[in-house]
Write a protein that holds these residues in place. Sequence first.
Motif: not given
Lengths: 273, 273
Positions: A197, A200, A205-214
């Motif tokens: 976080d 990014l 860039v928001p951390l949301d973008i990695l949420q699916p991968l996480i």
Amino acid sequence: MPCYSCLNSQNLNQLSTLKLNIVIVGAGNVAWHLARELQKKEQNILQVFNRSLEPAISLSSQLNCDFTTRIEDLNHTADLYILTVKDSVIEEVSASLNLKNKLVVHTSGAIEQDVIKYKHRGVLYPLQTFSKEKKLNFKDVPFCIEASKSEDYNTLMRLATLLSPMVYNINSHQRKVLHVAAVFACNFSNYMYMISDEILNKEGVPLDILQPLIKETASKISKYKPKDVQTGPAVRKDKSAIDAHLNYLKEGNNYDIYKLLTETIISKNNDEL
Amino acid sequence: MPCYSCLNSQNLNQLSTLKLNIVIVGAGNVAWHLARELQKKEQNILQVFNRSLEPAISLSSQLNCDFTTRIEDLNHTADLYILTVKDSVIEEVSASLNLKNKLVVHTSGAIEQDVIKYKHRGVLYPLQTFSKEKKLNFKDVPFCIEASKSEDYNTLMRLATLLSPMVYNINSHQRKVLHVAAVFACNFSNYMYMISDEILNKEGVPLDILQPLIKETASKISKYKPKDVQTGPAVRKDKSAIDAHLNYLKEGNNYDIYKLLTETIISKNNDEL
């Protein structure tokens, strides 16, 4: 000795008829969630014992049961006393109950069973984070149980399986180790999200973008061993990506953490080839 | 200048009529998933170009479209050429296409847009792990897009929003940084699960027991910042728990990692108080 299926049907029969009289000691988050769930499962909460008045009234009115703040008024007729008080006072509160031939258990992940000095003692440890506001689905709460006597173990096993399908036989030593393991799997993985976080954030860039991968990373290990699904530059020994990342991080804590984890993954991988 | 809502309805109108002629270059995992999804969304896959024959036949028969293995037979009439080849050959393959006035994009997270030497170039990067066997729900795949010209950016934006609700405008520098962040959030958090598994394994406890907590930790950050939900002995500065854990780990990699992460969390916490 009865066969497995006889034992099994006997168990099922016992499960369907379990009805314990219970005193809840303490009136914090664990007490709130646990007592209400036990009541839903037809268990009889006789009394809430808590030293300060307000939480005692609040919880007992929720449960529609008796309460006391004075040790002299403790109900001595229950089958089971569940201590939900904080770790540092379990030993002292347990001793102060002054019970005879009753099963006394605590609900802590960090405290040994044997701080309870009664002959009939045990642990009923729900492995989840509790907050009063958040509704908890007990089907998702693993229970770790332990008892000094096999009949008490059976009682706790029957009780825990009413609450959750995930019941584990975990002794005090294993429970301590579980705590170390949970620090890595939960506290430290959250810290990895925090570093991510931070990185990014600097670039807008928001951390949301990695949420699916996480989420995918966390759920994959319900099917596969983490060792078998490790991905990334370290396990691929992709030196140019690793150098580019270290170069970007430059120095400081995140640099040191990246370096140590990468070197460890590489060396572990070498050992296994 | 048209107002926001006019632009918006214009955009919606454009979205509903987008129909591109596309050539897919490469026939690996990304090509399989992406091309089939584009076809589902009414886009016209003209041709698959792949140097080796078997994957080209296999994918083009799935898509019921033309294929070629020879650069001389490349279809030059498409609107969009999507390179799904591996990072190390993107530049070379892109140059070999020898196109005039066509939009050429790659799908890599690690490679700069500008390795594509055409005037109309861009990036359409799906941020998920792809495997041929596993069905992928594109609604859960964030797309990072970038283009050298605004009309090409609009085309990619319209195309990507057909595939997923999560479309991000990410330039080449941000994409590189995203990769560093993903190493922490995904690769390193998986490594934390691996250490946890290793520790539990020695004590005969299955990692399954931590699965609910791991899932909760990963899903919590969709609502809260990781910084605000950090828990554990380090953030509590619980010295006795930390010492007990280090004592249990004794020495070696897991000891070093526990120590470094704990010290970092403590010092970060001090700075903020």
